[in-house]
Motif scaffolding. Structure first.
Motif, mmCIF file in Angstrom:
data_model
loop_
_atom_site.group_PDB
_atom_site.id
_atom_site.type_symbol
_atom_site.label_atom_id
_atom_site.label_comp_id
_atom_site.label_asym_id
_atom_site.label_seq_id
_atom_site.Cartn_x
_atom_site.Cartn_y
_atom_site.Cartn_z
ATOM 1 N N LEU A 26 0.827 -1.206 0.000
ATOM 2 C CA LEU A 26 0.000 0.000 0.000
ATOM 3 C C LEU A 26 0.864 1.260 0.000
ATOM 4 O O LEU A 26 0.557 2.239 -0.696
ATOM 5 C CB LEU A 26 -0.933 -0.004 1.213
ATOM 6 N N VAL A 27 1.953 1.217 0.770
ATOM 7 C CA VAL A 27 2.874 2.358 0.794
ATOM 8 C C VAL A 27 3.538 2.532 -0.564
ATOM 9 O O VAL A 27 3.674 3.656 -1.070
ATOM 10 C CB VAL A 27 3.933 2.169 1.904
ATOM 11 N N MET A 28 3.927 1.432 -1.178
ATOM 12 C CA MET A 28 4.546 1.498 -2.503
ATOM 13 C C MET A 28 3.556 2.045 -3.526
ATOM 14 O O MET A 28 3.934 2.843 -4.395
ATOM 15 C CB MET A 28 5.024 0.109 -2.930
ATOM 16 N N TYR A 45 13.517 -0.583 -2.808
ATOM 17 C CA TYR A 45 12.953 -1.435 -1.756
ATOM 18 C C TYR A 45 12.823 -2.880 -2.229
ATOM 19 O O TYR A 45 13.138 -3.822 -1.496
ATOM 20 C CB TYR A 45 11.585 -0.883 -1.342
ATOM 21 N N ALA A 46 12.390 -3.052 -3.484
ATOM 22 C CA ALA A 46 12.198 -4.394 -4.038
ATOM 23 C C ALA A 46 13.531 -5.111 -4.246
ATOM 24 O O ALA A 46 13.682 -6.282 -3.874
ATOM 25 C CB ALA A 46 11.421 -4.307 -5.346
ATOM 26 N N VAL A 47 14.513 -4.423 -4.838
ATOM 27 C CA VAL A 47 15.781 -5.093 -5.138
ATOM 28 C C VAL A 47 16.585 -5.370 -3.876
ATOM 29 O O VAL A 47 17.324 -6.373 -3.808
ATOM 30 C CB VAL A 47 16.618 -4.267 -6.144
ATOM 31 N N GLU A 48 16.460 -4.529 -2.859
ATOM 32 C CA GLU A 48 17.172 -4.795 -1.607
ATOM 33 C C GLU A 48 16.605 -6.031 -0.920
ATOM 34 O O GLU A 48 17.343 -6.812 -0.318
ATOM 35 C CB GLU A 48 17.082 -3.576 -0.685
ATOM 36 N N TRP A 49 15.294 -6.213 -1.000
ATOM 37 C CA TRP A 49 14.684 -7.434 -0.473
ATOM 38 C C TRP A 49 15.153 -8.649 -1.275
ATOM 39 O O TRP A 49 15.552 -9.677 -0.705
ATOM 40 C CB TRP A 49 13.164 -7.314 -0.517
ATOM 41 N N ALA A 124 19.686 -7.770 -14.377
ATOM 42 C CA ALA A 124 20.743 -6.758 -14.380
ATOM 43 C C ALA A 124 20.634 -5.840 -13.162
ATOM 44 O O ALA A 124 21.640 -5.487 -12.538
ATOM 45 C CB ALA A 124 20.671 -5.941 -15.671
ATOM 46 N N ALA A 125 19.412 -5.450 -12.818
ATOM 47 C CA ALA A 125 19.208 -4.570 -11.662
ATOM 48 C C ALA A 125 19.648 -5.243 -10.369
ATOM 49 O O ALA A 125 20.298 -4.615 -9.526
ATOM 50 C CB ALA A 125 17.734 -4.169 -11.579
ATOM 51 N N LEU A 126 19.314 -6.509 -10.223
ATOM 52 C CA LEU A 126 19.676 -7.221 -8.993
ATOM 53 C C LEU A 126 21.170 -7.503 -8.947
ATOM 54 O O LEU A 126 21.776 -7.473 -7.866
ATOM 55 C CB LEU A 126 18.879 -8.518 -8.898
ATOM 56 N N HIS A 127 21.766 -7.758 -10.103
ATOM 57 C CA HIS A 127 23.212 -7.952 -10.153
ATOM 58 C C HIS A 127 23.937 -6.695 -9.706
ATOM 59 O O HIS A 127 24.931 -6.752 -8.958
ATOM 60 C CB HIS A 127 23.621 -8.341 -11.576
ATOM 61 N N ALA A 128 23.449 -5.533 -10.144
ATOM 62 C CA ALA A 128 24.036 -4.266 -9.710
ATOM 63 C C ALA A 128 23.824 -4.039 -8.221
ATOM 64 O O ALA A 128 24.686 -3.470 -7.538
ATOM 65 C CB ALA A 128 23.423 -3.120 -10.515
ATOM 66 N N GLN A 241 5.876 -6.077 -9.386
ATOM 67 C CA GLN A 241 7.286 -5.743 -9.211
ATOM 68 C C GLN A 241 7.922 -6.571 -8.105
ATOM 69 O O GLN A 241 9.045 -7.092 -8.266
ATOM 70 C CB GLN A 241 7.422 -4.250 -8.898
ATOM 71 N N MET A 242 7.249 -6.709 -6.989
ATOM 72 C CA MET A 242 7.797 -7.461 -5.862
ATOM 73 C C MET A 242 7.930 -8.942 -6.190
ATOM 74 O O MET A 242 8.944 -9.578 -5.872
ATOM 75 C CB MET A 242 6.918 -7.251 -4.631
ATOM 76 N N ILE A 243 6.919 -9.518 -6.828
ATOM 77 C CA ILE A 243 6.962 -10.942 -7.168
ATOM 78 C C ILE A 243 8.066 -11.213 -8.181
ATOM 79 O O ILE A 243 8.855 -12.163 -8.037
ATOM 80 C CB ILE A 243 5.600 -11.413 -7.709
ATOM 81 N N GLN A 244 8.145 -10.391 -9.223
ATOM 82 C CA GLN A 244 9.160 -10.600 -10.255
ATOM 83 C C GLN A 244 10.570 -10.458 -9.690
ATOM 84 O O GLN A 244 11.454 -11.259 -10.001
ATOM 85 C CB GLN A 244 8.956 -9.599 -11.398
ATOM 86 N N THR A 245 10.779 -9.448 -8.871
ATOM 87 C CA THR A 245 12.109 -9.217 -8.322
ATOM 88 C C THR A 245 12.513 -10.331 -7.366
ATOM 89 O O THR A 245 13.653 -10.797 -7.381
ATOM 90 C CB THR A 245 12.165 -7.860 -7.601
ATOM 91 N N CYS A 246 11.576 -10.780 -6.535
ATOM 92 C CA CYS A 246 11.862 -11.876 -5.609
ATOM 93 C C CYS A 246 12.147 -13.163 -6.376
ATOM 94 O O CYS A 246 13.051 -13.925 -6.015
ATOM 95 C CB CYS A 246 10.690 -12.073 -4.648
#
Length: 271
Positions: A26-28, A45-49, A124-128, A241-246
């Motif tokens: 909800l905050v996102m 927030y997503a990539v750090e998780w 690529a984003a998560l690798h960075a 976004q959260m599901i894909q990144t996780c």
């Protein structure tokens, strides 16, 4: 938690692991409406998780003591790290358009590129993010070696991204269609006459301005339903976004992430 397959199920389980899991979403959803800083913070927030997930930590998204500034920095680093994907897609589309002059071939190629890009961007984003250096996201050779090492897993992720985006997109389309019907039902019957070609020839500039003002008035009168639909759309985007990144983090977990001491070291899959 097993590391093989079922990326959606496992990502959803981690997302919903802690009580109050809906609050970060909800905050996102609200933060996405803040220009530049909002989307960057949500991305960070997503990539750090997902970074913790890639390291083998079965952690739920952080709900307390979230540092917004660090999230924005991480989001910017991830954005720049994955920028080459967007630039490559643009260049290839431009090349195909100049060669084939548009048409079905170019459209099909563009759709295929979008599917591939939906996979490469979070990788690529998560690798960075893992290296805290945007240049790590630009190591195309290393990312390609990762894909070659587990092409089946990569295909599973692409399939997950496609299905997830189609399902969420369909739901949001229904929401906006309902809003469109609501607004259209309040339009004057005179606008229906515009469907006839002979009437269009008599349309004047003043009539167009009047119609535009009338439509804006109706949108303003229905501001609350439109705002709710916009928030639901942002919520759907945040969930995707959260599901894909996780899921990307779970896939990277298959490789020996803790031994990646140097950014130029080749990926090694766990035995």
């Amino acid at each position: 938690m097993t590391d093989e397959g079922h990326y959606y199920k496992r990502s959803l389980a981690l997302l919903r692991h802690d009580r109050g899991w809906i609050k970060p979403l909800l905050v996102m959803a609200a933060a996405n409406f803040v220009p530049i800083a909002g989307p960057l913070g949500c991305n960070g927030y997503a990539v750090e998780w997902a970074r913790l997930v890639a390291w083998g930590v079965d952690a739920a998204p952080k709900q307390r003591k979230v540092r917004v500034g660090e999230c924005i920095s991480a989001g910017w680093r991830a954005f720049v790290g994955a920028l080459w994907v967007g630039l490559s897609v643009y260049a290839l589309n431009l090349l195909f358009t100049s060669v084939f002059k548009g048409g079905a071939v170019t459209s099909t190629f563009s759709i295929l590129l979008s599917f591939i890009a939906s996979f490469l961007v979070p990788v690529a984003a998560l690798h960075a993010t893992i290296y805290h250096d945007f240049k790590a996201g630009w190591q195309i050779k290393r990312i390609w070696s990762l894909i070659k090492a587990d092409h089946k897993g990569a295909l599973h992720l692409i399939r997950l991204y496609i299905v997830l985006q189609l399902v969420v997109g369909l739901i949001l389309s229904i929401v906006w269609m309902a809003i469109l019907i609501l607004v259209a039902s309040q339009l004057s019957d005179s606008y229906l006459m515009l469907a006839y070609s002979d009437v269009l020839h008599d349309v004047t500039a003043s009539y167009i301005l009047y119609a535009a003002a009338d439509i804006l008035r109706l949108v303003a009168a229905n501001a609350l339903p439109c705002a709710i639909a916009a928030f639901i759309s942002s919520l759907g985007f945040s969930f995707t976004q959260m599901i894909q990144t996780c899921a990307t983090g779970l896939w990277l977990r298959k490789f020996d992430v803790p031994t990646w001491q140097e950014s130029n070291k080749i990926f090694e899959e766990k035995n």
